[in-house]
Design a protein around this motif. Sequence first.
Motif, PDB file in Angstrom:
ATOM      1  N   ARG A  95      -7.446  -4.414  19.070  1.00  0.00           N
ATOM      2  CA  ARG A  95      -6.107  -4.815  18.625  1.00  0.00           C
ATOM      3  C   ARG A  95      -6.114  -5.234  17.152  1.00  0.00           C
ATOM      4  O   ARG A  95      -5.205  -4.913  16.394  1.00  0.00           O
ATOM      5  CB  ARG A  95      -5.597  -5.971  19.497  1.00  0.00           C
ATOM      6  CG  ARG A  95      -4.145  -6.349  19.259  1.00  0.00           C
ATOM      7  CD  ARG A  95      -3.662  -7.317  20.333  1.00  0.00           C
ATOM      8  NE  ARG A  95      -4.328  -8.603  20.233  1.00  0.00           N
ATOM      9  CZ  ARG A  95      -3.839  -9.649  19.569  1.00  0.00           C
ATOM     10  NH1 ARG A  95      -2.681  -9.550  18.929  1.00  0.00           N
ATOM     11  NH2 ARG A  95      -4.489 -10.786  19.543  1.00  0.00           N
ATOM     12  N   ALA A  98      -6.571  -1.959  14.996  1.00  0.00           N
ATOM     13  CA  ALA A  98      -5.384  -1.091  15.032  1.00  0.00           C
ATOM     14  C   ALA A  98      -4.217  -1.705  14.271  1.00  0.00           C
ATOM     15  O   ALA A  98      -3.459  -0.997  13.615  1.00  0.00           O
ATOM     16  CB  ALA A  98      -4.986  -0.824  16.483  1.00  0.00           C
ATOM     17  N   GLY A  99      -4.080  -3.020  14.335  1.00  0.00           N
ATOM     18  CA  GLY A  99      -2.978  -3.686  13.649  1.00  0.00           C
ATOM     19  C   GLY A  99      -3.316  -4.117  12.243  1.00  0.00           C
ATOM     20  O   GLY A  99      -2.491  -4.718  11.566  1.00  0.00           O
ATOM     21  N   ARG A 100      -4.551  -3.799  11.817  1.00  0.00           N
ATOM     22  CA  ARG A 100      -5.027  -4.234  10.495  1.00  0.00           C
ATOM     23  C   ARG A 100      -4.789  -5.724  10.318  1.00  0.00           C
ATOM     24  O   ARG A 100      -4.322  -6.194   9.273  1.00  0.00           O
ATOM     25  CB  ARG A 100      -4.323  -3.449   9.385  1.00  0.00           C
ATOM     26  CG  ARG A 100      -4.530  -1.944   9.470  1.00  0.00           C
ATOM     27  CD  ARG A 100      -3.803  -1.217   8.363  1.00  0.00           C
ATOM     28  NE  ARG A 100      -4.010   0.220   8.433  1.00  0.00           N
ATOM     29  CZ  ARG A 100      -3.472   1.101   7.594  1.00  0.00           C
ATOM     30  NH1 ARG A 100      -2.685   0.670   6.620  1.00  0.00           N
ATOM     31  NH2 ARG A 100      -3.707   2.384   7.698  1.00  0.00           N
ATOM     32  N   THR A 171     -11.165  -0.179   7.922  1.00  0.00           N
ATOM     33  CA  THR A 171      -9.872  -0.798   8.204  1.00  0.00           C
ATOM     34  C   THR A 171      -9.455  -1.711   7.068  1.00  0.00           C
ATOM     35  O   THR A 171      -8.275  -1.738   6.666  1.00  0.00           O
ATOM     36  CB  THR A 171      -9.940  -1.587   9.522  1.00  0.00           C
ATOM     37  OG1 THR A 171     -10.204  -0.678  10.595  1.00  0.00           O
ATOM     38  CG2 THR A 171      -8.622  -2.305   9.797  1.00  0.00           C
ATOM     39  N   ARG A 175      -6.102  -1.176   4.788  1.00  0.00           N
ATOM     40  CA  ARG A 175      -5.064  -2.206   4.760  1.00  0.00           C
ATOM     41  C   ARG A 175      -4.216  -2.107   3.493  1.00  0.00           C
ATOM     42  O   ARG A 175      -3.079  -2.570   3.462  1.00  0.00           O
ATOM     43  CB  ARG A 175      -5.733  -3.580   4.833  1.00  0.00           C
ATOM     44  CG  ARG A 175      -4.795  -4.755   5.057  1.00  0.00           C
ATOM     45  CD  ARG A 175      -5.628  -6.018   5.266  1.00  0.00           C
ATOM     46  NE  ARG A 175      -4.789  -7.163   5.633  1.00  0.00           N
ATOM     47  CZ  ARG A 175      -4.373  -8.078   4.772  1.00  0.00           C
ATOM     48  NH1 ARG A 175      -4.701  -7.979   3.496  1.00  0.00           N
ATOM     49  NH2 ARG A 175      -3.641  -9.086   5.177  1.00  0.00           N
ATOM     50  N   GLN A 179       0.649   2.210   7.112  1.00  0.00           N
ATOM     51  CA  GLN A 179       0.097   2.450   8.450  1.00  0.00           C
ATOM     52  C   GLN A 179       0.781   3.672   9.046  1.00  0.00           C
ATOM     53  O   GLN A 179       1.936   3.607   9.470  1.00  0.00           O
ATOM     54  CB  GLN A 179       0.322   1.209   9.322  1.00  0.00           C
ATOM     55  CG  GLN A 179       0.036   1.370  10.806  1.00  0.00           C
ATOM     56  CD  GLN A 179      -1.392   1.743  11.117  1.00  0.00           C
ATOM     57  OE1 GLN A 179      -1.798   2.873  10.861  1.00  0.00           O
ATOM     58  NE2 GLN A 179      -2.156   0.807  11.656  1.00  0.00           N
ATOM     59  N   ASP A 182       0.769   4.625  15.218  1.00  0.00           N
ATOM     60  CA  ASP A 182       1.307   3.586  16.089  1.00  0.00           C
ATOM     61  C   ASP A 182       0.159   2.645  16.462  1.00  0.00           C
ATOM     62  O   ASP A 182      -0.822   3.068  17.094  1.00  0.00           O
ATOM     63  CB  ASP A 182       1.883   4.247  17.348  1.00  0.00           C
ATOM     64  CG  ASP A 182       2.493   3.236  18.311  1.00  0.00           C
ATOM     65  OD1 ASP A 182       2.150   2.037  18.233  1.00  0.00           O
ATOM     66  OD2 ASP A 182       3.304   3.653  19.148  1.00  0.00           O
ATOM     67  N   PRO A 183       0.244   1.355  16.109  1.00  0.00           N
ATOM     68  CA  PRO A 183      -0.857   0.430  16.398  1.00  0.00           C
ATOM     69  C   PRO A 183      -1.211   0.335  17.878  1.00  0.00           C
ATOM     70  O   PRO A 183      -2.383   0.151  18.225  1.00  0.00           O
ATOM     71  CB  PRO A 183      -0.338  -0.911  15.859  1.00  0.00           C
ATOM     72  CG  PRO A 183       0.647  -0.543  14.810  1.00  0.00           C
ATOM     73  CD  PRO A 183       1.301   0.709  15.317  1.00  0.00           C
ATOM     74  N   LEU A 186      -3.163   3.456  18.690  1.00  0.00           N
ATOM     75  CA  LEU A 186      -4.442   3.375  17.991  1.00  0.00           C
ATOM     76  C   LEU A 186      -5.369   2.372  18.671  1.00  0.00           C
ATOM     77  O   LEU A 186      -6.575   2.606  18.804  1.00  0.00           O
ATOM     78  CB  LEU A 186      -4.198   2.979  16.537  1.00  0.00           C
ATOM     79  CG  LEU A 186      -5.378   3.111  15.564  1.00  0.00           C
ATOM     80  CD1 LEU A 186      -5.940   4.522  15.562  1.00  0.00           C
ATOM     81  CD2 LEU A 186      -4.936   2.707  14.163  1.00  0.00           C
ATOM     82  N   ALA A 187      -4.803   1.257  19.141  1.00  0.00           N
ATOM     83  CA  ALA A 187      -5.615   0.262  19.839  1.00  0.00           C
ATOM     84  C   ALA A 187      -6.223   0.839  21.110  1.00  0.00           C
ATOM     85  O   ALA A 187      -7.376   0.535  21.455  1.00  0.00           O
ATOM     86  CB  ALA A 187      -4.778  -0.974  20.162  1.00  0.00           C
ATOM     87  N   TYR A 190      -9.196   2.903  20.003  1.00  0.00           N
ATOM     88  CA  TYR A 190     -10.304   2.013  19.651  1.00  0.00           C
ATOM     89  C   TYR A 190     -10.939   1.423  20.912  1.00  0.00           C
ATOM     90  O   TYR A 190     -12.162   1.298  21.008  1.00  0.00           O
ATOM     91  CB  TYR A 190      -9.814   0.883  18.748  1.00  0.00           C
ATOM     92  CG  TYR A 190      -9.697   1.237  17.294  1.00  0.00           C
ATOM     93  CD1 TYR A 190     -10.731   1.868  16.607  1.00  0.00           C
ATOM     94  CD2 TYR A 190      -8.537   0.920  16.577  1.00  0.00           C
ATOM     95  CE1 TYR A 190     -10.618   2.182  15.271  1.00  0.00           C
ATOM     96  CE2 TYR A 190      -8.416   1.229  15.230  1.00  0.00           C
ATOM     97  CZ  TYR A 190      -9.460   1.861  14.580  1.00  0.00           C
ATOM     98  OH  TYR A 190      -9.341   2.176  13.248  1.00  0.00           O
TER      99      TYR A 190
END
Length: 207
Positions: A95, A98-100, A171, A175, A179, A182-183, A186-187, A190
Amino acid sequence: MKSADKTPSPARPSKPERDELRRVQIVGAARSCVLRHGFHAASMAQIAEEARMSVGQIYRYFANKEAIVHAIVERIVSDRLAWIASTGRQTDLPRVLAGRMLSDEDAEDHALLLEVTAEAARNPAVAEIVRLADRRLHAQAVATVRLDHPHLDAAQAAARVEFMAVLHEGTAFRRLTDQPADPVLLAEIYREVIARLLPGPLPPNGS
Protein backbone atom coordinates in the motif's frame (compact mmCIF):
# COMPACT_ATOMS: atom_id res chain seq x y z
CA MET A 1 13.97 36.89 57.65
CA LYS A 2 14.63 33.97 55.32
CA SER A 3 15.95 34.72 51.89
CA ALA A 4 13.78 33.70 48.96
CA ASP A 5 14.52 30.29 47.50
CA LYS A 6 16.40 30.45 44.25
CA THR A 7 15.87 27.93 41.50
CA PRO A 8 19.28 26.55 40.57
CA SER A 9 20.33 27.48 37.06
CA PRO A 10 20.65 24.55 34.65
CA ALA A 11 24.09 23.04 34.40
CA ARG A 12 26.12 24.27 31.46
CA PRO A 13 26.62 21.51 28.86
CA SER A 14 30.02 19.88 28.90
CA LYS A 15 32.47 20.55 26.07
CA PRO A 16 31.76 17.19 24.36
CA GLU A 17 28.04 17.98 24.55
CA ARG A 18 28.58 21.47 23.12
CA ASP A 19 30.74 20.04 20.34
CA GLU A 20 28.03 17.51 19.46
CA LEU A 21 25.41 20.26 19.37
CA ARG A 22 27.64 22.23 17.00
CA ARG A 23 28.05 19.21 14.72
CA VAL A 24 24.29 18.66 14.66
CA GLN A 25 23.81 22.35 13.84
CA ILE A 26 26.29 22.15 10.97
CA VAL A 27 24.81 18.95 9.56
CA GLY A 28 21.32 20.47 9.66
CA ALA A 29 22.58 23.56 7.87
CA ALA A 30 24.33 21.42 5.26
CA ARG A 31 21.15 19.43 4.62
CA SER A 32 19.25 22.67 3.99
CA CYS A 33 21.93 24.00 1.66
CA VAL A 34 22.18 20.79 -0.35
CA LEU A 35 18.40 20.60 -0.74
CA ARG A 36 18.27 24.26 -1.79
CA HIS A 37 21.33 24.49 -4.05
CA GLY A 38 22.36 20.92 -4.85
CA PHE A 39 25.41 19.16 -3.49
CA HIS A 40 27.97 20.54 -5.90
CA ALA A 41 26.80 24.14 -5.58
CA ALA A 42 26.47 24.08 -1.79
CA SER A 43 29.67 25.76 -0.58
CA MET A 44 31.25 25.77 2.84
CA ALA A 45 30.52 29.51 2.98
CA GLN A 46 26.81 28.86 2.40
CA ILE A 47 26.78 26.13 5.02
CA ALA A 48 28.52 28.45 7.49
CA GLU A 49 26.02 31.22 6.82
CA GLU A 50 23.09 28.82 7.26
CA ALA A 51 24.59 27.58 10.53
CA ARG A 52 25.33 31.15 11.66
CA MET A 53 28.97 30.28 12.11
CA SER A 54 32.20 31.23 10.41
CA VAL A 55 33.85 28.96 7.87
CA GLY A 56 36.75 28.62 10.30
CA GLN A 57 34.38 27.29 12.96
CA ILE A 58 33.00 24.75 10.48
CA TYR A 59 36.52 23.43 9.87
CA ARG A 60 37.00 22.95 13.61
CA TYR A 61 34.37 20.20 13.46
CA PHE A 62 34.63 18.86 9.90
CA ALA A 63 37.80 18.59 7.84
CA ASN A 64 36.02 19.13 4.51
CA LYS A 65 32.66 18.89 2.75
CA GLU A 66 33.06 15.14 2.32
CA ALA A 67 33.19 14.78 6.12
CA ILE A 68 29.89 16.65 6.37
CA VAL A 69 28.42 14.41 3.67
CA HIS A 70 29.52 11.40 5.72
CA ALA A 71 27.66 12.79 8.75
CA ILE A 72 24.52 13.45 6.67
CA VAL A 73 24.54 9.92 5.27
CA GLU A 74 25.24 8.41 8.70
CA ARG A 75 22.18 10.15 10.11
CA ILE A 76 20.00 8.86 7.28
CA VAL A 77 21.39 5.33 7.70
CA SER A 78 20.81 5.41 11.47
CA ASP A 79 17.20 6.52 10.96
CA ARG A 80 16.57 3.77 8.41
CA LEU A 81 18.19 1.10 10.56
CA ALA A 82 15.96 2.17 13.44
CA TRP A 83 12.94 1.96 11.13
CA ILE A 84 13.89 -1.56 10.00
CA ALA A 85 14.30 -2.66 13.61
CA SER A 86 11.05 -1.14 14.82
CA THR A 87 8.09 -0.35 12.55
CA GLY A 88 9.47 -1.54 9.22
CA ARG A 89 8.29 -5.12 9.68
CA GLN A 90 4.73 -4.00 10.44
CA THR A 91 4.42 -1.66 7.46
CA ASP A 92 1.92 -2.52 4.72
CA LEU A 93 4.58 -2.13 2.06
CA PRO A 94 2.39 -2.80 -1.01
CA ARG A 95 0.00 0.00 0.00
CA VAL A 96 2.85 2.38 0.82
CA LEU A 97 4.64 1.76 -2.48
CA ALA A 98 1.50 1.92 -4.62
CA GLY A 99 0.36 5.16 -3.01
CA ARG A 100 3.86 6.63 -2.95
CA MET A 101 3.14 7.26 0.71
CA LEU A 102 6.65 8.28 1.71
CA SER A 103 6.87 10.65 4.64
CA ASP A 104 8.18 14.16 4.05
CA GLU A 105 11.32 13.25 5.98
CA ASP A 106 11.86 10.10 3.91
CA ALA A 107 11.35 12.11 0.70
CA GLU A 108 13.84 14.71 1.93
CA ASP A 109 16.36 12.01 2.79
CA HIS A 110 15.91 10.48 -0.65
CA ALA A 111 16.49 13.86 -2.31
CA LEU A 112 19.70 14.22 -0.32
CA LEU A 113 20.83 10.72 -1.28
CA LEU A 114 20.16 11.49 -4.94
CA GLU A 115 22.44 14.52 -4.66
CA VAL A 116 25.11 12.51 -2.85
CA THR A 117 24.88 9.66 -5.36
CA ALA A 118 25.28 12.07 -8.26
CA GLU A 119 28.41 13.47 -6.61
CA ALA A 120 29.64 9.92 -6.01
CA ALA A 121 29.90 9.45 -9.77
CA ARG A 122 32.63 12.15 -9.77
CA ASN A 123 34.12 11.91 -6.29
CA PRO A 124 35.71 8.61 -5.13
CA ALA A 125 35.57 9.66 -1.46
CA VAL A 126 31.82 10.26 -1.67
CA ALA A 127 31.37 7.02 -3.63
CA GLU A 128 32.97 5.11 -0.77
CA ILE A 129 30.62 6.79 1.73
CA VAL A 130 27.64 5.65 -0.37
CA ARG A 131 28.97 2.09 -0.67
CA LEU A 132 29.59 1.73 3.07
CA ALA A 133 26.15 3.11 3.91
CA ASP A 134 24.45 0.72 1.51
CA ARG A 135 26.34 -2.25 2.96
CA ARG A 136 25.11 -1.43 6.47
CA LEU A 137 21.51 -1.04 5.38
CA HIS A 138 21.60 -4.15 3.22
CA ALA A 139 23.14 -6.29 5.98
CA GLN A 140 20.51 -5.22 8.52
CA ALA A 141 17.68 -5.81 6.06
CA VAL A 142 19.02 -9.28 5.22
CA ALA A 143 19.21 -10.15 8.92
CA THR A 144 15.61 -9.01 9.39
CA VAL A 145 14.35 -11.00 6.39
CA ARG A 146 16.11 -14.14 7.62
CA LEU A 147 14.61 -13.66 11.08
CA ASP A 148 11.11 -13.63 9.59
CA HIS A 149 11.87 -16.23 6.90
CA PRO A 150 14.44 -18.64 8.38
CA HIS A 151 14.11 -21.05 5.45
CA LEU A 152 16.01 -18.53 3.28
CA ASP A 153 19.79 -18.75 3.21
CA ALA A 154 21.96 -15.62 3.16
CA ALA A 155 22.21 -15.48 -0.64
CA GLN A 156 18.45 -15.90 -1.11
CA ALA A 157 17.68 -13.23 1.46
CA ALA A 158 20.24 -10.85 -0.05
CA ALA A 159 18.65 -11.20 -3.51
CA ARG A 160 15.21 -10.44 -2.10
CA VAL A 161 16.46 -7.44 -0.16
CA GLU A 162 18.08 -6.07 -3.33
CA PHE A 163 14.80 -6.47 -5.21
CA MET A 164 12.90 -4.66 -2.44
CA ALA A 165 15.50 -1.88 -2.38
CA VAL A 166 14.96 -1.30 -6.10
CA LEU A 167 11.19 -1.11 -5.54
CA HIS A 168 11.56 1.38 -2.69
CA GLU A 169 14.17 3.60 -4.34
CA GLY A 170 12.33 3.54 -7.64
CA THR A 171 9.13 4.58 -5.87
CA ALA A 172 10.94 7.45 -4.16
CA PHE A 173 12.18 8.64 -7.56
CA ARG A 174 8.76 8.22 -9.18
CA ARG A 175 7.23 10.34 -6.40
CA LEU A 176 8.49 13.33 -8.38
CA THR A 177 6.26 12.41 -11.34
CA ASP A 178 2.51 12.06 -11.92
CA GLN A 179 0.89 8.81 -10.79
CA PRO A 180 -0.32 7.10 -14.00
CA ALA A 181 -1.60 3.92 -12.31
CA ASP A 182 -4.55 3.24 -10.04
CA PRO A 183 -2.97 2.86 -6.56
CA VAL A 184 -5.49 0.16 -5.57
CA LEU A 185 -4.70 -1.98 -8.61
CA LEU A 186 -0.99 -1.31 -8.22
CA ALA A 187 -1.11 -2.34 -4.56
CA GLU A 188 -2.66 -5.66 -5.57
CA ILE A 189 0.22 -6.28 -7.97
CA TYR A 190 2.81 -5.36 -5.36
CA ARG A 191 1.05 -7.64 -2.88
CA GLU A 192 1.20 -10.58 -5.28
CA VAL A 193 4.85 -9.98 -6.10
CA ILE A 194 5.94 -9.55 -2.48
CA ALA A 195 3.90 -12.57 -1.36
CA ARG A 196 5.76 -14.69 -3.90
CA LEU A 197 9.09 -13.10 -3.01
CA LEU A 198 8.61 -13.48 0.75
CA PRO A 199 5.97 -16.12 1.49
CA GLY A 200 4.20 -15.51 4.76
CA PRO A 201 1.61 -13.19 6.27
CA LEU A 202 1.59 -9.53 5.28
CA PRO A 203 -0.17 -6.75 7.17
CA PRO A 204 -3.88 -6.74 6.20
CA ASN A 205 -4.87 -4.63 3.22
CA GLY A 206 -5.69 -1.07 4.26
CA SER A 207 -4.05 -1.32 7.68
